[in-house]
Design a protein around this motif. Structure first.
Motif, PDB file in Angstrom:
ATOM      1  N   GLU A 147      44.520  61.408  60.514  1.00 29.59           N
ATOM      2  CA  GLU A 147      45.489  61.372  61.610  1.00 29.59           C
ATOM      3  C   GLU A 147      45.858  59.940  61.994  1.00 29.59           C
ATOM      4  OE1 GLU A 147      45.177  65.375  64.277  1.00 29.59           O
ATOM      5  OE2 GLU A 147      43.885  63.715  64.865  1.00 29.59           O
ATOM      6  N   HIS A 148      44.973  58.997  61.656  1.00 28.61           N
ATOM      7  CA  HIS A 148      45.263  57.598  62.005  1.00 28.61           C
ATOM      8  C   HIS A 148      46.498  57.062  61.280  1.00 28.61           C
ATOM      9  CE1 HIS A 148      41.758  56.709  64.513  1.00 28.61           C
ATOM     10  NE2 HIS A 148      41.088  57.520  63.716  1.00 28.61           N
ATOM     11  N   HIS A 149      46.870  57.674  60.136  1.00 27.48           N
ATOM     12  CA  HIS A 149      48.053  57.203  59.399  1.00 27.48           C
ATOM     13  C   HIS A 149      49.330  57.396  60.210  1.00 27.48           C
ATOM     14  CE1 HIS A 149      45.488  56.802  56.008  1.00 27.48           C
ATOM     15  NE2 HIS A 149      45.487  58.060  55.630  1.00 27.48           N
ATOM     16  N   LEU A 151      43.713  57.878  67.974  1.00 26.64           N
ATOM     17  CA  LEU A 151      43.034  56.745  68.589  1.00 26.64           C
ATOM     18  C   LEU A 151      41.551  57.071  68.671  1.00 26.64           C
ATOM     19  CD1 LEU A 151      43.791  54.192  70.357  1.00 26.64           C
ATOM     20  CD2 LEU A 151      43.888  55.754  72.275  1.00 26.64           C
ATOM     21  N   ASP A 152      40.718  56.138  68.240  1.00 24.81           N
ATOM     22  CA  ASP A 152      39.289  56.280  68.483  1.00 24.81           C
ATOM     23  C   ASP A 152      38.974  55.539  69.776  1.00 24.81           C
ATOM     24  OD1 ASP A 152      39.009  57.680  66.128  1.00 24.81           O
ATOM     25  OD2 ASP A 152      38.449  55.906  64.963  1.00 24.81           O
ATOM     26  N   ILE A 153      38.328  56.247  70.696  1.00 20.46           N
ATOM     27  CA  ILE A 153      38.087  55.698  72.030  1.00 20.46           C
ATOM     28  C   ILE A 153      36.590  55.490  72.205  1.00 20.46           C
ATOM     29  CG2 ILE A 153      38.316  56.150  74.516  1.00 20.46           C
ATOM     30  CD1 ILE A 153      40.812  57.829  73.865  1.00 20.46           C
ATOM     31  N   TYR A 171      31.755  66.545  63.996  1.00 16.30           N
ATOM     32  CA  TYR A 171      32.150  66.449  65.413  1.00 16.30           C
ATOM     33  C   TYR A 171      32.478  64.995  65.747  1.00 16.30           C
ATOM     34  CZ  TYR A 171      31.270  66.587  70.528  1.00 16.30           C
ATOM     35  OH  TYR A 171      31.350  66.479  71.877  1.00 16.30           O
ATOM     36  N   GLU A 172      33.693  64.749  66.238  1.00 17.16           N
ATOM     37  CA  GLU A 172      34.121  63.377  66.562  1.00 17.16           C
ATOM     38  C   GLU A 172      34.595  63.319  68.017  1.00 17.16           C
ATOM     39  OE1 GLU A 172      36.910  61.591  63.862  1.00 17.16           O
ATOM     40  OE2 GLU A 172      35.579  61.807  62.141  1.00 17.16           O
ATOM     41  N   PRO A 173      33.679  63.242  68.962  1.00 22.48           N
ATOM     42  CA  PRO A 173      34.111  63.213  70.364  1.00 22.48           C
ATOM     43  C   PRO A 173      34.952  61.983  70.718  1.00 22.48           C
ATOM     44  CG  PRO A 173      31.745  62.749  70.189  1.00 22.48           C
ATOM     45  CD  PRO A 173      32.207  63.185  68.823  1.00 22.48           C
ATOM     46  N   TRP A 174      34.945  60.967  69.855  1.00 16.67           N
ATOM     47  CA  TRP A 174      35.672  59.721  70.120  1.00 16.67           C
ATOM     48  C   TRP A 174      37.117  59.755  69.636  1.00 16.67           C
ATOM     49  CZ3 TRP A 174      31.751  60.371  66.525  1.00 16.67           C
ATOM     50  CH2 TRP A 174      32.157  60.346  65.187  1.00 16.67           C
ATOM     51  N   HIS A 175      37.479  60.756  68.814  1.00 21.59           N
ATOM     52  CA  HIS A 175      38.786  60.744  68.142  1.00 21.59           C
ATOM     53  C   HIS A 175      39.780  61.640  68.895  1.00 21.59           C
ATOM     54  CE1 HIS A 175      41.426  60.687  64.440  1.00 21.59           C
ATOM     55  NE2 HIS A 175      41.860  61.771  65.043  1.00 21.59           N
ATOM     56  N   TRP A 176      40.828  61.028  69.430  1.00 20.56           N
ATOM     57  CA  TRP A 176      41.831  61.729  70.231  1.00 20.56           C
ATOM     58  C   TRP A 176      43.195  61.466  69.654  1.00 20.56           C
ATOM     59  CZ3 TRP A 176      40.384  64.571  74.693  1.00 20.56           C
ATOM     60  CH2 TRP A 176      39.013  64.508  74.970  1.00 20.56           C
TER      61      TRP A 176
HETATM   62 ZN   LIG Z   1      39.436  58.572  64.365  1.00 17.44          ZN
END
Ligand SMILES: [Zn+2]
Length: 268
Positions: free
Chosen positions: A204-206, A211-213, A257-262
């Protein structure tokens, strides 16, 4: 300098950066970068190709005209320099055929991968805007609506006493391809690498909306982020700003699980 230093003009091979944001790698570079209104940077290896100076374009490598994609990048830069500042930059997304060719070369079957994961190829935007700086003082590039929403969300959290920072925003296909090429060169197989890294083109970053928070002082991209005040605040308020957590526990894509990735998806 006619143009505000906040736009990244994107092409399949070359990025056009505004001056003043890239780090110099030598004293010679530093002097030129300090005076440049724009810098052409090759995506596959990060090499600085040329700088736009007040007196004209100055190549930083020999045989600049032979660099793939240089004609396209230079005509885009010319158009950008000659247009009045208010005319919008190129809109839309870049084509995907070049990425698909590189995936074939790596022996990575993108159709199989898409079918297995339920993920899809994500094109790069034709331009990105500067959304501030990340934890490491690197420029944070996002699409315009995602940048605006991130800044508003960040400020609203801060007003409630909640500190959060950006770990990473936009990343190019070439960045992700580079990870694969380096690991393949070290003898890993594509399936080994896919257990840790998303296939190039599928992050999704492409798209410039993800955003990773992080929470300042906490390690980046760790599951422990879910215990932070920042995460609790995001769970309650992020949707008001159009941000959603892409990979909750037991998501159907098989991604940890990526709680930082929004990801910014607009406001319903
Ligand atoms: Zn990410």
């Amino acid at each position: 300098m006619r143009n505000a230093p906040h736009l990244l003009l994107n092409t399949p091979d070359i990025e056009i950066w505004p001056g003043g944001l890239l780090r110099a790698r030598s004293n010679h570079d530093a002097r030129l970068l300090a005076r440049a209104s724009h810098v052409l940077r090759r995506k596959c290896d990060g090499r600085y190709l040329a700088v736009q100076l007040p007196r004209g374009l100055m190549p930083l490598i020999t045989r600049l005209p032979e660099v793939p994609g240089i004609d396209h990048a230079l005509s885009l830069l010319d158009a950008h320099l000659s247009l009045p500042a208010r005319i919008p930059p190129p809109q839309g997304e870049l084509p995907l055929h070049q990425l698909q060719h590189r995936l074939d070369q790596l022996g990575l079957d993108s159709d199989d991968y898409a079918a297995e994961t339920g993920l899809w190829l994500i094109a790069e935007p034709a331009h990105l805007v500067l959304a501030g700086f990340d934890r490491y003082r690197r420029p944070l590039w996002l699409t315009r609506p995602a940048a605006r929403s991130w800044q508003r969300m960040h400020d609203a959290a801060a007003a409630s006493g909640i500190a959060m920072d950006a770990i990473s925003g936009y990343r190019s296909h070439d960045y992700q391809l580079g990870i694969f090429e380096r690991k393949l060169a070290r003898g890993l197989s594509v399936s080994d690498i896919l257990t840790v890294n998303a296939a190039p083109g599928f992050s999704e970053h492409h798209g410039g909306n993800a955003l990773d928070i992080g929470a300042p002082g906490e390690p980046p991209a760790e599951e422990s982020f879910e215990h932070s005040d920042a995460f609790a605040w995001l769970q309650q308020h992020a949707a008001d700003y159009g941000f959603h957590m892409s990979y909750p526990r037991d998501n159907p894509h098989g991604i940890i699980y990526e709680p930082w990735h929004w990801c910014w998806m607009g406001i319903a």
